[in-house]
Design an enzyme around this catalytic site. Structure first.
Site, short mmCIF file in Angstrom:
data_model
loop_
_atom_site.label_atom_id
_atom_site.label_comp_id
_atom_site.label_asym_id
_atom_site.label_seq_id
_atom_site.Cartn_x
_atom_site.Cartn_y
_atom_site.Cartn_z
N ALA A 170 7.25 10.38 5.98
CA ALA A 170 6.73 10.23 4.61
C ALA A 170 6.82 8.77 4.22
CB ALA A 170 7.54 11.09 3.64
N SER A 202 6.60 4.86 -2.73
CA SER A 202 6.42 3.56 -3.39
C SER A 202 7.50 2.55 -3.02
CB SER A 202 6.41 3.75 -4.90
OG SER A 202 7.61 4.37 -5.34
N GLN A 218 10.01 4.13 3.09
CA GLN A 218 9.42 5.14 3.96
C GLN A 218 10.51 5.74 4.83
OE1 GLN A 218 6.28 2.91 5.90
NE2 GLN A 218 7.43 2.75 7.81
N LYS A 261 15.79 6.28 6.09
CA LYS A 261 15.01 5.75 4.96
C LYS A 261 15.12 4.23 4.96
CE LYS A 261 14.32 6.50 0.00
NZ LYS A 261 14.76 7.32 -1.17
N ASP A 277 14.57 12.40 -10.92
CA ASP A 277 13.28 12.08 -10.30
C ASP A 277 12.79 13.30 -9.52
OD1 ASP A 277 11.08 10.54 -9.59
OD2 ASP A 277 12.06 9.63 -7.87
#
Length: 396
Positions: free
Chosen positions: A128, A131, A134, A150, A285
Site C-alpha cells: 500500500a 500520503s 508506503q 512502513k 484517523d
C-alpha cells in the site's frame, strides 16, 4: 516561496479543470476576472471524469492535500458518488516511490548495509502507498515472522511545511475578514493540524501509540492490534506484524463470508466508546483504509486496526461533558443538551435556553424518525452549522 506555492496550487487545480466544478453563476466577478487572467492554464484532462480529475489534482499537490482527500472520501453523504469513490483510492493507493529508495532509507535508519541482514524476504512492490508513507511486505529472519515495513516518503517534510505556512497565512487573513472568523478559529485549526501531521512524520511516535493500543486491547474479542517490533523501528521506518483481514469498506466480501453484520456494528460502537471513555486514548484517523475485519470467525467478527499516527486524548472534564451530552441526546432531553453547552462555555452564558433548546430539537428530532441509511447527513450538518452560527457557538 509562499507566492510560488500558491501559484503552483492554482496551476494544478486549473490544469485539472477543478474550476469547472463550481457553477459560473456562483462565482463573484473578481473570481471570474482572476480565472480569465490565467488564460494559459487550461484543463489538460477533459477526457477524464470529475472524480478522476479531483483525485489526480490532490495527488499532484502532495501529502497535505491527499490527507484532505482521505477525509473527504469518508463523507459519501456530502459528495457525488463519482468523486467519493475516486477519493477512496487516496486511502492506500497513492503513487508509490521507488523501492530502491525505500530500501536505502531502511538501511540508513537501521544501520545495516542490506535489508537481507534483517529480513529473509522483502517484496519490492509496495502493499500500500499513502500520503505520508508506503508499506512493504517482508519476513523477519528472527522468529521467521511475516511483517510489514512502513517507510516515510523521502523529502516530504519541506513540502508539508511550505503548505502549512501557506495555510497559516490564509487562516490569519480569513480570521480577520470573515464575520465568523473568531468563532471558527481557523488559526487554531491549522496549528492543531500542523502538530498532527508533523507527528505523523515520526514513526517512533506511531510505534509508541500502537504499543499503547496493544496494551489497552490485550485479549479483546472486539479489536485486535498488531504487534509492533520496536527494536526495528526508527523515525523513518516501522516494522509491524502483518495482518490478514477484509477491508471494512468491502461489504460484498464481508457478506460473502457470512459475517455477522449486527455483531460487527455493535462491536464498532463498543470499540469507539471504550477508546474514548475508558482509555481516553483513541484512534483519530479511522478512515476505511485503516480498518479491517478478521477472517478467522465471521460469526463472531473482530476488528483489526492499523496506522496509529494520529491519536486523540480527553481529560476527565471533556469525558464527563461528552458522556452527559450523549445520554441527554439519546434520551431526547434537548433542554439538558442546551444547558450543557452553556455550562461548558461553548455558547455564551446569556444565551436564551428556551430558544436554543427549540433549535436543537428542530435539528435532532427528525433523526430519530428514520433508519440510519435514510438520514441525509449533509442536510443535518448544514443545520448544525447554521445553529452554531446563530448562537455564536465556539468551534472546538
Amino acid at each position: 516561496m509562499r507566492i510560488l506555492r500558491f501559484y503552483q496550487i492554482n496551476k494544478v487545480m486549473l490544469e485539472h479543470g477543478l474550476d469547472e466544478l463550481i457553477p459560473r453563476k456562483w462565482l463573484p466577478w473578481y473570481a471570474k476576472l482572476c480565472r480569465a487572467s490565467l488564460f494559459w492554464l487550461r484543463n489538460k484532462h477533459p477526457d477524464k471524469s470529475q472524480g478522476v480529475r479531483v483525485r489526480l489534482a490532490l495527488q499532484t499537490l502532495g501529502p497535505v492535500f491527499i490527507k484532505f482527500g482521505q477525509m473527504l472520501s469518508t463523507r459519501k453523504d456530502l459528495l457525488a458518488d463519482d468523486i467519493a469513490n475516486e477519493l477512496t483510492i487516496l486511502q492506500d493507493q497513492v503513487q508509490p516511490f521507488d523501492s530502491d529508495i525505500a530500501q536505502n532509507i531502511i538501511c540508513q535508519s537501521l544501520g545495516i548495509k542490506d535489508v537481507s541482514e534483517i529480513f529473509s524476504s522483502f517484496e519490492s512492490k509496495p502493499l500500500a502507498s499513502a500520503s505520508i508513507a508506503q508499506v512493504h511486505a517482508a519476513r523477519l529472519t528472527e522468529g521467521d515472522k511475516d511483517v510489514v515495513v512502513k517507510v516515510i516518503r523521502p523529502n516530504i517534510k519541506s513540502l508539508i511545511q511550505s503548505d502549512i505556512e501557506l495555510m497559516q497565512t490564509a487562516a490569519a487573513v480569513l480570521q480577520k475578514l470573515l464575520p465568523d472568523g473568531k468563532r471558527l478559529r481557523p488559526v487554531e485549526v491549522i496549528a492543531e493540524y500542523e502538530r498532527t501531521i508533523i507527528d505523523e512524520l515520526d514513526l517512533m511516535h506511531e510505534a509508541a501509540n500502537g504499543i499503547q493500543f496493544k496494551v489497552n486491547f490485550e485479549n479483546s474479542p472486539a479489536l485486535y492490534v498488531p504487534t509492533i517490533y520496536g527494536d526495528y523501528s526508527r523515525k523513518s521506518v516501522m516494522v509491524m506484524e502483518r495482518i490478514y483481514g477484509t477491508p471494512i469498506s468491502d461489504i460484498e466480501q464481508l457478506r460473502a463470508r457470512n459475517t455477522n453484520m449486527k455483531r460487527l456494528a455493535e462491536r464498532g460502537v463498543e470499540v469507539f466508546f471504550t477508546q474514548v471513555f475508558r482509555d481516553s486514548f483513541f484512534h483519530a484517523d479511522m478512515h476505511p483504509g485503516n480498518i479491517f475485519v478478521s477472517t478467522v470467525n465471521p460469526d463472531d467478527p473482530q476488528y483489526i486496526t492499523i496506522d496509529f499516527g494520529i491519536v486523540g486524548t480527553l481529560n476527565s472534564e471533556d469525558k464527563r461533558y461528552l458522556a452527559e451530552n450523549f445520554i441527554a441526546f439519546f434520551n431526547r432531553n434537548y433542554r439538558k443538551v442546551a444547558q450543557l453547552h452553556v455550562d461548558s462555555g461553548w455558547v455564551p452564558s446569556n444565551t436564551d435556553i428556551d430558544d436554543f433548546e427549540a433549535s436543537i430539537r428542530k435539528v435532532c428530532e427528525p433523526i430519530f424518525q428514520k433508519p440510519l441509511a435514510e438520514i441525509e447527513f449533509s442536510n443535518v450538518l448544514l443545520q448544525l452549522f447554521n445553529t452554531a452560527r446563530r448562537f455564536n457557538m465556539i468551534i472546538q
